[in-house]
Enzyme design. Structure first.
Site, PDB file in Angstrom:
ATOM      1  N   TYR A 111       0.762  -1.146  -0.039  1.00 59.13           N
ATOM      2  CA  TYR A 111       0.065  -0.027  -0.024  1.00 59.13           C
ATOM      3  C   TYR A 111       0.867   1.312   0.011  1.00 59.13           C
ATOM      4  CZ  TYR A 111      -3.144   3.439   1.741  1.00 59.13           C
ATOM      5  OH  TYR A 111      -4.093   4.649   1.966  1.00 59.13           O
ATOM      6  N   ASP A 183       1.156  -7.776   6.245  1.00 63.21           N
ATOM      7  CA  ASP A 183       0.019  -7.177   6.286  1.00 63.21           C
ATOM      8  C   ASP A 183      -1.002  -8.146   5.475  1.00 63.21           C
ATOM      9  OD1 ASP A 183      -2.114  -5.493   5.363  1.00 63.21           O
ATOM     10  OD2 ASP A 183      -1.007  -3.804   5.125  1.00 63.21           O
TER      11      ASP A 183
HETATM   12  N1  LCS Z   1      -2.549  -1.810   4.533  1.00 62.10           N
HETATM   13  C1  LCS Z   1      -3.251  -2.054   3.295  1.00 62.10           C
HETATM   14  C2  LCS Z   1      -3.068  -3.179   2.319  1.00 62.10           C
HETATM   15  C3  LCS Z   1      -4.091  -1.080   2.830  1.00 62.10           C
HETATM   16  O1  LCS Z   1      -4.877  -1.394   1.759  1.00 62.10           O
HETATM   17  C4  LCS Z   1      -4.461   0.138   3.590  1.00 62.10           C
HETATM   18  C5  LCS Z   1      -5.308   1.065   3.094  1.00 62.10           C
HETATM   19  C6  LCS Z   1      -3.571   0.211   4.621  1.00 62.10           C
HETATM   20  C7  LCS Z   1      -2.850  -0.614   5.147  1.00 62.10           C
HETATM   21  C8  LCS Z   1      -3.579   1.443   5.638  1.00 62.10           C
HETATM   22  O2  LCS Z   1      -5.132   1.438   6.063  1.00 62.10           O
HETATM   23  P1  LCS Z   1      -6.079   2.696   6.741  1.00 62.10           P
HETATM   24  O3  LCS Z   1      -5.407   3.666   7.397  1.00 62.10           O
HETATM   25  O4  LCS Z   1      -6.445   3.335   5.396  1.00 62.10           O
HETATM   26  O5  LCS Z   1      -7.102   1.887   7.561  1.00 62.10           O
HETATM   27  N2  LCS Z   1      -5.691   0.790   1.895  1.00 62.10           N
HETATM   28  C9  LCS Z   1      -6.589   1.851   1.142  1.00 62.10           C
HETATM   29  C10 LCS Z   1      -6.775   1.544  -0.248  1.00 62.10           C
HETATM   30  O6  LCS Z   1      -6.313   0.927  -0.922  1.00 62.10           O
HETATM   31  N3  LCS Z   1      -7.664   2.512  -0.539  1.00 62.10           N
HETATM   32  O7  LCS Z   1      -7.890   3.481   0.370  1.00 62.10           O
HETATM   33  C11 LCS Z   1      -7.297   3.006   1.574  1.00 62.10           C
END
Ligand code: LCS
Length: 394
Positions: A111, A183
């Site tokens: 990400y 992750d």
């Molecule tokens: N890890 C992964 C694999 C993610 O897809 C995301 C957010 C995060 C960590 C971070 O999490 P958050 O702080 O947003 O809860 N991914 C997003 C995406 O692909 N689109 O919007 C957020």
């Protein structure tokens, strides 16, 4: 009955729920910032860890702890710590486990902000990092340095859908005296249990499948050992990226149906992915459930399902992708994923824009890549929506 002995679906519904004085069937929202002590000695004892009981919501809250115990049980971990966001979880892991002079190896297609935080900010404090395609373990081994303390993989990765052999990565990490963090956001604990495969820590953006209803942002870290759990928790208490009790209550409510949601979304995706792959305007489709995915066999071994995330590119590249995204009607054009609703997004201009084009292309994130998070709607409606959007491309 100890819920840890129960099956996954039973644990989803029951694990972690404390008995309260009223026999509440779900954990109530303890919407309080602080907890009174009966006397000064009890306050001192709670701070010293000599007496049980809550102190202050940044340190712990019964509603949040109920969620943490549930997720720890689902991932077969020692303990879990809930965070305000997935990025709160990533930040806490980096700060708890890395010091100036340490090095981390990570998946190149993680990400975007997980990578940005490391390369743009942790680097300012003397933490080094190398991003490689960890689906090829030779790259992982080659990237190790004497000061490598952490291997941080995302599998399947967002949005390249690249898959890393978790058991092999754990062996490589441990032989080097390093820890393995996974992750697990894209898989969810229903489809993949990294701690069982040898990982030391698992993190989730709870925002996605765990909550599943696109109404909160949250994160969680699950630790395999008591020592790691204490290290993560101590850092979180200082950072202050704790999950709020109301947020935790919503997540606990969403989590109960994780298996139902994930299975239904996968059932839909198993129809959408081959339909897309056969569509004359589609250049390629990356779905781990398709035999065309390079790590399809590995996924069969280390996961119990293929989930509902698809990346694809249209023959007309970026321009065709833009037309299709502008014309979806049922699917939402939005970032995020793992909710009950179908969403499409464009990583190169959205979630992974800050990475820079060169790093994106090296990680398999092409300009025309469209990401699809398949929801639980009727699959005929999802396909009809995509069909009419693709028909707009000249
Ligand atoms: N890890 C992964 C694999 C993610 O897809 C995301 C957010 C995060 C960590 C971070 O999490 P958050 O702080 O947003 O809860 N991914 C997003 C995406 O692909 N689109 O919007 C957020």
């Amino acid at each position: 009955m100890s819920h840890d002995q129960a099956g996954f679906n039973t644990r989803l519904v029951h694990a972690g729920i404390p008995k309260d004085a009223y026999g509440s069937v779900v954990t109530p929202i303890y919407q309080t910032s602080t907890f009174a002590f009966r006397n000064a000695q009890e306050g001192a004892d709670r701070f010293a860890g000599a007496a049980d009981g809550y102190i202050y919501t940044r340190i712990g809250n019964p509603t949040t702890v109920a969620l943490e115990e549930n997720v720890a049980s689902l991932e077969n971990g020692f303990g879990a710590t809930a965070m305000a966001s997935g990025m709160g979880a990533v930040t806490t892991i980096y700060l708890a486990l890395l010091s100036s002079g340490d090095h981390m190896v990570s998946t190149d297609s993680v990400y975007g902000p997980s990578r940005g935080l490391m390369e743009k900010h942790m680097s300012r404090f003397g933490v080094e990092s190398t991003y490689v395609d960890t689906s090829d373990l030779a790259n992982l081994r080659a990237a190790l340095r004497p000061n490598t303390k952490l291997i941080y993989i995302e599998s399947p990765s967002n949005p390249a859908m690249s898959v890393t052999d978790i058991a092999a990565a754990a062996e490589i990490a441990h032989a080097h005296g390093a820890l393995l963090v996974v992750d697990n956001t894209f898989a969810s604990p229903h489809l993949q249990k990294p701690l069982d495969l040898g990982a030391d820590l698992v993190l989730h953006s709870v925002t996605k499948f765990i909550n599943g209803h696109a109404d909160i942002v949250g994160g969680v870290v699950v630790s395999k050992t008591e020592a790691l759990h204490k290290q993560i928790r101590a850092m979180l208490v200082n950072i202050g990226a704790n999950m709020d009790p109301h947020q935790a209550w919503l997540v606990s409510r969403g989590l109960k149906t994780l298996a139902l949601r994930v299975e239904r979304a996968e059932e839909n995706t198993r129809k959408v992915a081959p339909w897309l792959e056969a569509h004359p305007k589609v250049a390629w489709v990356r779905y781990i459930g398709l035999p065309s995915h390079p790590q399809h066999e590995l996924c069969k071994r280390q996961m119990t399902g293929f989930g509902s995330m698809i990346s694809f590119e249209l023959k007309g590249g970026m321009e065709a992708g833009r037309i299709a995204m502008d014309h979806v009607k049922l699917a939402g054009l939005a970032v995020s994923l793992g909710g009950v609703e179908t969403l499409v997004s464009h990583p190169a201009s959205m979630t992974h824009a800050s990475m820079g084009r060169e790093a994106r292309l090296a990680a398999g994130i092409t300009d025309g890549l469209v990401r699809l998070s398949v929801g639980i709607e009727d699959v005929e409606d999802i396909i009809a929506d995509l069909d009419q959007a693709l028909a707009q491309i000249p």
